[in-house]
Design a protein around this motif. Structure first.
Motif, PDB file in Angstrom:
ATOM      1  N   THR A 273       0.847  -1.201   0.000  1.00 43.36           N
ATOM      2  CA  THR A 273       0.000   0.000   0.000  1.00 43.36           C
ATOM      3  C   THR A 273       0.878   1.245   0.000  1.00 43.36           C
ATOM      4  O   THR A 273       2.007   1.223   0.500  1.00 43.36           O
ATOM      5  CB  THR A 273      -0.912   0.040   1.244  1.00 43.36           C
ATOM      6  OG1 THR A 273      -0.103  -0.020   2.420  1.00 43.36           O
ATOM      7  CG2 THR A 273      -1.888  -1.112   1.242  1.00 43.36           C
TER       8      THR A 273
ATOM      9  N   PRO B 229       0.428   5.943  -0.659  1.00 47.54           N
ATOM     10  CA  PRO B 229      -0.334   7.068  -1.196  1.00 47.54           C
ATOM     11  C   PRO B 229      -0.144   7.111  -2.717  1.00 47.54           C
ATOM     12  O   PRO B 229       0.868   6.633  -3.239  1.00 47.54           O
ATOM     13  CB  PRO B 229       0.298   8.291  -0.537  1.00 47.54           C
ATOM     14  CG  PRO B 229       1.019   7.772   0.653  1.00 47.54           C
ATOM     15  CD  PRO B 229       1.440   6.375   0.298  1.00 47.54           C
TER      16      PRO B 229
ATOM     17  N   PRO C 288      -7.451   4.690  -5.763  1.00 46.26           N
ATOM     18  CA  PRO C 288      -8.041   5.556  -4.739  1.00 46.26           C
ATOM     19  C   PRO C 288      -9.524   5.791  -4.981  1.00 46.26           C
ATOM     20  O   PRO C 288     -10.020   5.693  -6.095  1.00 46.26           O
ATOM     21  CB  PRO C 288      -7.253   6.848  -4.895  1.00 46.26           C
ATOM     22  CG  PRO C 288      -6.839   6.852  -6.324  1.00 46.26           C
ATOM     23  CD  PRO C 288      -6.591   5.418  -6.688  1.00 46.26           C
ATOM     24  N   SER C 289     -10.210   6.100  -3.896  1.00 43.36           N
ATOM     25  CA  SER C 289     -11.602   6.545  -3.975  1.00 43.36           C
ATOM     26  C   SER C 289     -11.581   8.064  -3.881  1.00 43.36           C
ATOM     27  O   SER C 289     -10.954   8.619  -2.979  1.00 43.36           O
ATOM     28  CB  SER C 289     -12.416   5.972  -2.816  1.00 43.36           C
ATOM     29  OG  SER C 289     -12.458   4.577  -2.900  1.00 43.36           O
TER      30      SER C 289
ATOM     31  N   ASP D 125     -13.425  11.297  -3.072  1.00 48.10           N
ATOM     32  CA  ASP D 125     -14.573  11.832  -2.360  1.00 48.10           C
ATOM     33  C   ASP D 125     -14.310  13.297  -2.082  1.00 48.10           C
ATOM     34  O   ASP D 125     -13.459  13.631  -1.253  1.00 48.10           O
ATOM     35  CB  ASP D 125     -14.782  11.061  -1.054  1.00 48.10           C
ATOM     36  CG  ASP D 125     -15.956  11.580  -0.245  1.00 48.10           C
ATOM     37  OD1 ASP D 125     -16.732  12.407  -0.765  1.00 48.10           O
ATOM     38  OD2 ASP D 125     -16.094  11.138   0.909  1.00 48.10           O
TER      39      ASP D 125
ATOM     40  N   GLY E 186     -14.368  14.259   1.564  1.00 45.68           N
ATOM     41  CA  GLY E 186     -13.431  13.624   2.497  1.00 45.68           C
ATOM     42  C   GLY E 186     -12.053  14.258   2.426  1.00 45.68           C
ATOM     43  O   GLY E 186     -11.684  14.893   1.452  1.00 45.68           O
ATOM     44  N   SER E 187     -11.305  14.067   3.491  1.00 49.96           N
ATOM     45  CA  SER E 187      -9.956  14.627   3.529  1.00 49.96           C
ATOM     46  C   SER E 187      -8.893  13.530   3.627  1.00 49.96           C
ATOM     47  O   SER E 187      -7.752  13.802   3.965  1.00 49.96           O
ATOM     48  CB  SER E 187      -9.819  15.569   4.729  1.00 49.96           C
ATOM     49  OG  SER E 187     -10.069  14.855   5.924  1.00 49.96           O
ATOM     50  N   ALA E 188      -9.274  12.284   3.335  1.00 49.86           N
ATOM     51  CA  ALA E 188      -8.334  11.168   3.425  1.00 49.86           C
ATOM     52  C   ALA E 188      -7.335  11.217   2.273  1.00 49.86           C
ATOM     53  O   ALA E 188      -7.628  11.726   1.189  1.00 49.86           O
ATOM     54  CB  ALA E 188      -9.087   9.843   3.399  1.00 49.86           C
ATOM     55  N   VAL E 189      -6.160  10.661   2.506  1.00 53.00           N
ATOM     56  CA  VAL E 189      -5.124  10.580   1.483  1.00 53.00           C
ATOM     57  C   VAL E 189      -5.534   9.537   0.449  1.00 53.00           C
ATOM     58  O   VAL E 189      -6.002   8.456   0.802  1.00 53.00           O
ATOM     59  CB  VAL E 189      -3.775  10.177   2.125  1.00 53.00           C
ATOM     60  CG1 VAL E 189      -2.710   9.952   1.077  1.00 53.00           C
ATOM     61  CG2 VAL E 189      -3.328  11.222   3.135  1.00 53.00           C
ATOM     62  N   ALA E 190      -5.375   9.857  -0.827  1.00 53.64           N
ATOM     63  CA  ALA E 190      -5.675   8.908  -1.900  1.00 53.64           C
ATOM     64  C   ALA E 190      -4.612   7.813  -1.884  1.00 53.64           C
ATOM     65  O   ALA E 190      -3.423   8.097  -2.010  1.00 53.64           O
ATOM     66  CB  ALA E 190      -5.692   9.623  -3.242  1.00 53.64           C
ATOM     67  N   THR E 191      -5.038   6.565  -1.704  1.00 50.55           N
ATOM     68  CA  THR E 191      -4.094   5.457  -1.620  1.00 50.55           C
ATOM     69  C   THR E 191      -4.389   4.408  -2.678  1.00 50.55           C
ATOM     70  O   THR E 191      -5.482   4.359  -3.237  1.00 50.55           O
ATOM     71  CB  THR E 191      -4.158   4.771  -0.229  1.00 50.55           C
ATOM     72  OG1 THR E 191      -5.481   4.284  -0.021  1.00 50.55           O
ATOM     73  CG2 THR E 191      -3.783   5.726   0.877  1.00 50.55           C
TER      74      THR E 191
END
Length: 141
Positions: free
Chosen positions: A64, A66, A118-119, A121, A124-129
């Protein structure tokens, strides 16, 4: 006295397939193998049961990271399976934060099993992984 490296320092991984780098990864799981054992009882010997190895299985490896520009290299490798299966040799190297090598695993007959991008969104503030899963037929030098 030689300097000691901190074993608890941050580790990251590099992946290459037949010498071609697929970039750096910050997560790696599934580097494992298991020997299947068959038990045999010997007549007249009540002290123990023979444990005989039968086959070795290797789990899939999941990497996995980013999202990076190296994602296109992964997509190209996965797409190459459509034109015929070639099972290359892979290498995963665990590295310290300064880039020095901690350990190295050679993987025989590597095959990409799945890739998850990556999802996206907007809320959202999540890192694209991305997640890459590979199968192999064993370890090499």
């Amino acid at each position: 006295m030689p300097s000691r490296q901190d074993p608890g320092s941050t580790i990251w991984f590099s992946l290459s397939i037949d010498g071609q780098s697929l970039g750096y990864w910050n997560g790696c799981e599934g580097l494992s193998s298991q020997v299947e054992v068959e038990q045999r009882q010997e007549g007249g010997n009540n002290g123990f049961v023979w444990q005989l190895p039968t086959r070795i299985t290797f789990s899939n490896v999941r990497l996995t990271r980013p999202l990076t520009p190296d994602t296109t290299k992964v997509a190209k490798w996965i797409s190459s399976v459509q034109t015929g299966i070639k099972r290359p040799t892979g290498t995963i190297v665990a590295r310290r934060a300064d880039g020095s090598e901690v350990a190295r695993w050679g993987l025989l007959e590597v095959l990409p099993v799945s890739w998850q991008g990556p999802s996206f969104d907007p809320g959202g503030s999540a890192v694209a992984t991305e997640v890459l899963e590979i199968a192999h037929h064993g370890f090499t030098d």
